[in-house]
Write an enzyme that holds these catalytic residues in place. Structure first.
Site, PDB file in Angstrom:
ATOM      1  N   HIS A 108       0.878  -1.173   0.000  1.00 48.12           N
ATOM      2  CA  HIS A 108       0.000   0.000   0.000  1.00 48.12           C
ATOM      3  C   HIS A 108       0.918   1.227   0.000  1.00 48.12           C
ATOM      4  O   HIS A 108       2.014   1.187   0.573  1.00 48.12           O
ATOM      5  CB  HIS A 108      -0.834  -0.045   1.282  1.00 48.12           C
ATOM      6  CG  HIS A 108      -1.895   0.987   1.404  1.00 48.12           C
ATOM      7  ND1 HIS A 108      -1.629   2.291   1.734  1.00 48.12           N
ATOM      8  CD2 HIS A 108      -3.247   0.905   1.274  1.00 48.12           C
ATOM      9  CE1 HIS A 108      -2.759   2.964   1.803  1.00 48.12           C
ATOM     10  NE2 HIS A 108      -3.766   2.149   1.526  1.00 48.12           N
TER      11      HIS A 108
ATOM     12  N   ASP B  92       3.404  -4.259   8.071  1.00 54.45           N
ATOM     13  CA  ASP B  92       2.140  -3.552   7.880  1.00 54.45           C
ATOM     14  C   ASP B  92       1.032  -4.597   8.023  1.00 54.45           C
ATOM     15  O   ASP B  92       0.798  -5.390   7.105  1.00 54.45           O
ATOM     16  CB  ASP B  92       2.121  -2.901   6.486  1.00 54.45           C
ATOM     17  CG  ASP B  92       0.775  -2.253   6.189  1.00 54.45           C
ATOM     18  OD1 ASP B  92      -0.167  -2.418   6.990  1.00 54.45           O
ATOM     19  OD2 ASP B  92       0.664  -1.599   5.128  1.00 54.45           O
TER      20      ASP B  92
ATOM     21  N   GLN C  35      -4.205  -5.334   7.129  1.00 51.10           N
ATOM     22  CA  GLN C  35      -5.209  -6.243   6.568  1.00 51.10           C
ATOM     23  C   GLN C  35      -5.140  -7.624   7.223  1.00 51.10           C
ATOM     24  O   GLN C  35      -5.844  -8.546   6.783  1.00 51.10           O
ATOM     25  CB  GLN C  35      -5.021  -6.382   5.041  1.00 51.10           C
ATOM     26  CG  GLN C  35      -5.190  -5.079   4.285  1.00 51.10           C
ATOM     27  CD  GLN C  35      -6.630  -4.572   4.257  1.00 51.10           C
ATOM     28  OE1 GLN C  35      -7.576  -5.309   4.517  1.00 51.10           O
ATOM     29  NE2 GLN C  35      -6.801  -3.297   3.940  1.00 51.10           N
TER      30      GLN C  35
ATOM     31  N   LYS D 119     -10.099  -0.325  10.695  1.00 52.56           N
ATOM     32  CA  LYS D 119     -10.327  -1.527   9.875  1.00 52.56           C
ATOM     33  C   LYS D 119     -10.638  -2.739  10.755  1.00 52.56           C
ATOM     34  O   LYS D 119     -10.886  -3.826  10.258  1.00 52.56           O
ATOM     35  CB  LYS D 119      -9.091  -1.825   9.027  1.00 52.56           C
ATOM     36  CG  LYS D 119      -8.806  -0.762   7.960  1.00 52.56           C
ATOM     37  CD  LYS D 119      -7.628  -1.193   7.105  1.00 52.56           C
ATOM     38  CE  LYS D 119      -6.980  -0.043   6.379  1.00 52.56           C
ATOM     39  NZ  LYS D 119      -7.739   0.470   5.247  1.00 52.56           N
TER      40      LYS D 119
ATOM     41  N   CYS E 295      -4.708   2.394  -3.662  1.00 57.79           N
ATOM     42  CA  CYS E 295      -3.464   2.920  -3.056  1.00 57.79           C
ATOM     43  C   CYS E 295      -2.305   1.940  -3.237  1.00 57.79           C
ATOM     44  O   CYS E 295      -1.474   1.790  -2.313  1.00 57.79           O
ATOM     45  CB  CYS E 295      -3.648   3.254  -1.580  1.00 57.79           C
ATOM     46  SG  CYS E 295      -4.884   4.507  -1.286  1.00 57.79           S
TER      47      CYS E 295
HETATM   48  C1  LIG Z   1      -2.265  -2.714   3.664  1.00 58.36           C
HETATM   49  C2  LIG Z   1      -2.582  -1.323   4.139  1.00 58.36           C
HETATM   50  N1  LIG Z   1      -1.624  -0.581   4.686  1.00 58.36           N
HETATM   51  C3  LIG Z   1      -1.840   0.664   5.133  1.00 58.36           C
HETATM   52  C4  LIG Z   1      -3.080   1.238   5.008  1.00 58.36           C
HETATM   53  C5  LIG Z   1      -3.282   2.635   5.525  1.00 58.36           C
HETATM   54  O1  LIG Z   1      -4.174   2.633   6.577  1.00 58.36           O
HETATM   55  P1  LIG Z   1      -4.790   4.021   7.113  1.00 58.36           P
HETATM   56  O2  LIG Z   1      -5.368   4.696   5.922  1.00 58.36           O
HETATM   57  O3  LIG Z   1      -5.809   3.595   8.107  1.00 58.36           O
HETATM   58  O4  LIG Z   1      -3.665   4.764   7.697  1.00 58.36           O
HETATM   59  C6  LIG Z   1      -4.111   0.517   4.410  1.00 58.36           C
HETATM   60  C7  LIG Z   1      -5.444   1.143   4.203  1.00 58.36           C
HETATM   61  O5  LIG Z   1      -6.168   0.792   3.311  1.00 58.36           O
HETATM   62  C8  LIG Z   1      -3.858  -0.804   3.978  1.00 58.36           C
HETATM   63  O6  LIG Z   1      -4.822  -1.541   3.417  1.00 58.36           O
END
Ligand SMILES: Cc1ncc(COP(=O)(O)O)c(C=O)c1O
Length: 415
Positions: free
Chosen positions: A129, A206, A209, A232, A372
């Site tokens: 992401h 990260d 998910q 999430k 993203c």
């Molecule tokens: C894999 C992953 N990393 C990071 C993020 C960023 O999360 P946030 O927008 O809550 O900071 C997301 C959000 O969709 C994500 O799916």
């Protein structure tokens, strides 16, 4: 315990409303943000209604209650991921957590174990992401470190065939997603963590998910840092978690400075409080922490294994149904081997935005676009996809609604 998604839906007020002229809400966008049970909404409202005060500071009862709630949420998070309480830092989001660590590393002076310079390396993957890519690009640009990455195979798995030439003696940081928000792929962390530690690099996970969808034990994974977003995982927006091994947090310089994060201050300098406070400058997001605590309690009461099994069942069902449709291409693994419930797909010549709009007209909420993860889309040869992402409150009926919706869209657009 038997799992009953229909009973679970009753805990989420949003499922009582209808969508687009009385249609049932089929919410398949939990990868973007999850819906909230009443207990989470109550925890946040009750904080403001009954306990509101600045934590750690006031000498009065409300401040004491607010602090207990805030620190209680930290304990809940720590237990949820099998960490120690002082290893859990509250941020505003996973994005902020990843900026926290990348800026903190950039602040590390010569002699600090995190100091980065030309000749050092940062490793990411093609399936990150943007939140776990751009902060590292920026850190590389600021320090002169080289950025390299694992490629993604056509099936949507990480290509680890050349792991030793990607994670090298120069590598200082390996930043990787646990589960891809686009492909659903769950990455094989064992080999990556082993190699990273063999060369003295830290692993930043990260887990945006994965933490909401399966048991994630930071000790068992043997990673060094991790982040996830509260929103999430049934929690409120405005709260994220940054976790790090305590001996590493002790050496990591701060990112944001100011009130609450200091040990002592003079007119010319300051020393830092120990973690987690070193990383929590300012009055923190207390009501949101209360909500996150309630969210993780809710998930724990149901059981992460039970939730994961339910999502596996739905994902397998959807993948099989997609196989039967003409012109639908799933971007990512088509079997359940190390795979979670994010399913991205293309539908012939129908643009994902058109498909998303059509599905919305049927009451079905999906996400469309590059999610993203622009470099990943490019790698998979698609400018954009439609993504269905599942969670504990989804049912086989939701899956059938999506399949029927896609078939109806194909007819509508004359394909
Ligand atoms: C894999 C992953 N990393 C990071 C993020 C960023 O999360 P946030 O927008 O809550 O900071 C997301 C959000 O969709 C994500 O799916």
């Amino acid at each position: 315990m038997t799992f009953d998604a229909l009973a679970i839906r009753k805990d989420f007020p949003i499922f009582q409303r209808t969508i687009r002229d009385g249609k049932r809400l089929v919410y398949l966008d939990s990868g973007a943000t999850s819906q909230k049970p009443q207990s989470v909404i109550d925890a946040e409202v009750d904080f403001y209604r009954l306990h509101n005060a600045a934590v750690h500071r006031g000498a009065h009862q409300l401040a004491e209650e607010a602090t207990d709630i805030y620190e209680g949420a930290r304990t809940i998070v720590a237990n949820f991921i099998n960490a120690a309480e002082d290893e859990v830092v509250f941020t505003k989001s996973a994005t902020e957590s990843l900026n926290l660590i990348s800026y903190a590393i950039g602040n590390a002076p010569f002699g600090n174990r995190f100091h980065l310079a030309s000749g050092d390396g940062i490793v990411v993957t093609e399936m990150e992401h943007h939140a776990n890519l751009i902060p590292w690009q920026q850190l590389a640009a600021r320090t002169g470190a080289a950025l390299s990455w694992f490629e993604v195979t056509p099936e949507g798995r990480l290509d680890l065939s050349n792991i030793d030439s990607i994670i090298t003696e120069q590598t200082k940081v390996v930043a990787i997603t646990h589960q891809s928000n686009v492909l659903g792929t769950i990455n094989p962390l064992d080999a990556i963590v082993r190699r990273a530690h063999a060369v003295g690099a830290v692993v930043v996970l990260d887990a945006c998910q994965s933490v909401p969808h399966m048991n994630v034990d930071v000790k068992a994974l043997d990673i060094d840092f991790m982040t996830f977003s509260g929103h999430k995982a049934l929690g409120p927006t405005g709260i994220g978690v940054f976790w790090g091994k305590s001996e590493l947090l002790a050496e990591l310089p701060p990112f944001l400075t100011g009130g609450s994060m200091i040990e002592s201050v003079t007119m010319t300098g300051a020393t830092w409080a120990p973690a987690p406070r070193k990383f929590e400058a300012g009055v923190p997001n207390m009501a949101q922490a209360a909500g996150l605590g309630a969210a993780l309690n809710y998930l724990t009461a149901i059981g992460m294994d039970v939730i994961h099994t339910h999502e596996v069942k739905l994902t397998e069902y959807l993948l099989q149904k997609f196989e039967t449709l003409t012109d639908v291409r799933v971007i990512g693994p088509k079997n359940m081997d190390s795979r979670g419930g994010s399913i991205s797909f293309t539908c012939g010549e129908i643009h994902p935005h058109d498909l998303g709009q059509f599905l919305d007209s049927q009451g079905i909420a999906v996400r469309t676009g590059h999610h993203c993860a622009w470099p990943l889309n490019r790698k998979m040869g698609v400018p954009a996809t439609t993504r269905a992402s599942l969670y504990l409150y989804n049912t086989l009926d939701d899956c059938d609604a999506l399949i029927d919706g896609v078939i109806a869209a194909q007819k509508y657009f004359g394909r």
